[in-house]
Design an enzyme around this catalytic site. Structure first.
Site, PDB file in Angstrom:
ATOM      1  N   LYS B  72       0.748  -1.272  -0.009  1.00 39.99           N
ATOM      2  CA  LYS B  72      -0.031  -0.142   0.021  1.00 39.99           C
ATOM      3  C   LYS B  72       0.945   1.282  -0.016  1.00 39.99           C
ATOM      4  CE  LYS B  72      -1.983   1.801   3.572  1.00 39.99           C
ATOM      5  NZ  LYS B  72      -2.994   2.145   4.657  1.00 39.99           N
ATOM      6  N   ARG B 116     -10.296  -0.434   6.718  1.00 45.19           N
ATOM      7  CA  ARG B 116      -9.511  -1.230   7.440  1.00 45.19           C
ATOM      8  C   ARG B 116      -9.017  -0.684   8.675  1.00 45.19           C
ATOM      9  NH1 ARG B 116      -4.432   1.222   8.547  1.00 45.19           N
ATOM     10  NH2 ARG B 116      -2.984   0.563   7.459  1.00 45.19           N
ATOM     11  N   GLN B 144     -12.875   9.382   9.655  1.00 49.08           N
ATOM     12  CA  GLN B 144     -12.514   8.344  10.705  1.00 49.08           C
ATOM     13  C   GLN B 144     -13.629   8.606  11.801  1.00 49.08           C
ATOM     14  OE1 GLN B 144     -10.967   5.189  11.124  1.00 49.08           O
ATOM     15  NE2 GLN B 144     -10.868   5.372   8.911  1.00 49.08           N
ATOM     16  N   MET B 227      -6.650   6.212  17.536  1.00 52.14           N
ATOM     17  CA  MET B 227      -6.309   5.633  16.138  1.00 52.14           C
ATOM     18  C   MET B 227      -5.511   6.791  15.485  1.00 52.14           C
ATOM     19  SD  MET B 227      -8.469   7.480  14.125  1.00 52.14           S
ATOM     20  CE  MET B 227      -7.560   6.486  12.696  1.00 52.14           C
ATOM     21  N   GLY B 228      -5.589   8.160  16.281  1.00 56.39           N
ATOM     22  CA  GLY B 228      -5.115   9.214  15.291  1.00 56.39           C
ATOM     23  C   GLY B 228      -3.396   9.371  15.179  1.00 56.39           C
ATOM     24  N   ASP B 230      -0.053   8.395  14.197  1.00 57.04           N
ATOM     25  CA  ASP B 230       0.516   7.379  13.120  1.00 57.04           C
ATOM     26  C   ASP B 230       2.046   7.877  12.621  1.00 57.04           C
ATOM     27  OD1 ASP B 230      -0.497   9.415  11.589  1.00 57.04           O
ATOM     28  OD2 ASP B 230      -1.374   8.130   9.984  1.00 57.04           O
ATOM     29  N   LYS B 234       2.824  13.309  16.837  1.00 58.93           N
ATOM     30  CA  LYS B 234       1.368  13.291  17.096  1.00 58.93           C
ATOM     31  C   LYS B 234       1.358  12.449  18.606  1.00 58.93           C
ATOM     32  CE  LYS B 234      -0.294  12.873  12.507  1.00 58.93           C
ATOM     33  NZ  LYS B 234      -1.175  12.237  11.266  1.00 58.93           N
TER      34      LYS B 234
END
Lengths: 330, 330
Positions: B72, B116, B144, B227-228, B230, B234
């Site tokens: 990906k 996903r 999201q 989930m923010g 990455d 952050k």
């Protein structure tokens, strides 16, 4: 906003782009950019799939001044020939360097990699080989053996060539092909020492894991380009040869010390010169190249994402100029 | 041998694959496989392009039992909205896990990543949240925020939901959308402390670089999925919250300690528990999950190549079953 992605198949790419001086020039430009320090080129992503005897490598680079950047995926699955498929294939994806949008899918099955790898050999020969080459030798008998001598001939139009391979029949077939392509005498040579002795330019193109070119064969006025080693465990040139050469040049030091001939030289303890110059440094005259026809020079090619970005950008431009390919609206 | 590559556009993919329990199940299977130790998942390849305020990430993973593996490519170019283009896009390439041949090009512009990622949130909620959730809260108001609550609702059919965002108008719009999608009351809540206090499940979905969820807000019976984060830099959850929680779970420890909430907790010196369990360990019952409804649990999602391989394989199968997509002969 509707977006369009150009799709080019291997057949379409083979029609619009060939190994010529234009391809050598764009790859040379990529190497010069690498020396500028402004290229962004992350380490190669590599995934081994032992269960299928396969490996996948991903390369990329952003080069200032290029409209796009390529991400190249190169799977190598060594059991494929048993079921009639090639071991190597893959594709390149070209993205806009301004927006990151997909510009083109180049379903080249490795063709563009073949071209940019051969072109790097030509860049090495152009900048490192003696000015005049009478005889060029190649070790290995595959696609790159053919393309490397074709590429070298563009920049050093040698009079004759020699081919050595472990399999004499394949060496003979390669010699016949090259004679036809280059229009010069090409001979299969069974003795690798003799091939090196007679040549002023030698390109090694094998997946050898034990050296096939001995240090004792070096002679004044020789340039060697080693393009076979691109993974840990491969080694074509005896480590003592790197130490003995007047000049050793890496395509990318950070890759060659892990994946190239430099790795074996470092591991063996024979490499004591510190960080060598890179091919881009030589191309852009930041480092001194060959200073006399009598010197021995070695160039170690592991393959860079910068070459992929260069060839992919060039291929898309060539395809657009020729009206080739199809367009998908996404 | 003629080869065929299936091409699927975002529009085609949106017709054949949606956020449902089947998608959650295939992503859950990928997490279980991660815990088996047999998955091959190299570190994320990341290339920053400062000149265009962009970044490109490449993820991949080979999962035993899956027919293919995905590569990906996710470009994120933050200036794109100024010229009417989305910041995030990209594509997935699906290769045969047996031969490395390209099977499909999924020109999803990030749609499959959205699915996903949301599905991973559902897997986290399924295995870590209290058995009964009355109120779920989401922090953030983007795609999201919507998808995470939709996904969580599949596995924990909560009665009502709350939305907090820095921009009240966007929070209101998100609440209206979610109320329509889920058919339940959804309220925009201006006070993030109150949102957390009223919720048993909170999902954080922002690109925050300073914590938006304070440790002092933790309360018995709370599960948080973050989930923010990455990327380095952050941080959504105050580091003290990770230390205070009864259980902290990473989607992949090697990623979370570099890119997730765990990074800030380690950097601040507040994380002293050593290597935490991974979500796959909980899914496959190699590690103990929540042991009482009163515990506080946190799951840190950075996004794994295993999820990409799972969703890409699933999407191609769904497209083939539906007769969707076009085929290119290469």
């Amino acid at each position: 906003m509707p977006r369009e992605v150009t799709v080019l198949t291997e057949a379409e790419l083979r029609r619009v782009i060939h190994l010529d001086l234009n391809v050598v020039e764009v790859v040379e430009k990529a190497f010069a950019a690498l020396a500028s320090g402004k290229v962004v080129m992350p380490p190669i992503m590599s995934m081994a799939i032992p269960e299928a005897n396969g490996e996948v490598d991903v390369k990329t680079a952003w080069i200032p001044g290029f409209e796009g950047f390529a991400i190249k995926v190169s799977p190598g699955f060594l059991d494929n020939p048993r079921i009639g498929l090639p071991s190597l294939n893959g594709l390149m994806i070209l993205f806009s360097a301004k927006t990151g949008m997909v510009d083109a899918l180049l379903l080249d099955n490795g063709y563009l990699t073949d071209l940019r790898t051969a072109a790097a050999g030509a860049v090495a020969a152009k900048h490192l080989a003696p000015a005049t080459i009478d005889t060029a030798g190649v070790m290995g008998t595959g696609v790159q053996a053919r393309l490397q001598l074709q590429a070298a001939h563009l920049v050093r139009p040698f009079r004759q060539a020699l081919v050595w391979g472990r399999d004499p029949a394949r060496a003979q077939a390669c010699a016949i092909d090259l004679a036809a392509t280059l229009g010069i005498p090409v001979r299969a040579e069974a003795d690798p020492a003799r091939l090196v002795a007679e040549s002023q330019l030698v390109v090694t193109t094998t997946p050898a894991e034990e050296p096939i070119l001995k240090a004792e064969w070096l002679h004044p006025g020789l340039h060697i380009t080693a393009m076979g080693s691109d993974q840990q465990g491969k080694n074509e040139i005896e480590p003592a040869a790197l130490a003995a050469a007047d000049l050793y040049v890496a395509d990318r030091v950070s890759q060659c010390e892990k994946l190239g001939e430099l790795r074996s030289a470092i591991t063996s303890g024979l490499w004591t010169r510190g960080a060598p110059p890179e091919l881009g440094d030589i191309v852009s005259r930041k480092s001194t190249g060959r200073t006399s026809d009598a010197q021995v020079t070695i160039c170690d090619l592991t393959g860079t994402g910068a070459q992929d970005t260069a060839i992919a950008t060039f291929a898309l431009a060539a395809a657009r100029a020729a009206g080739a390919g199809s367009v998908i609206a996404t």
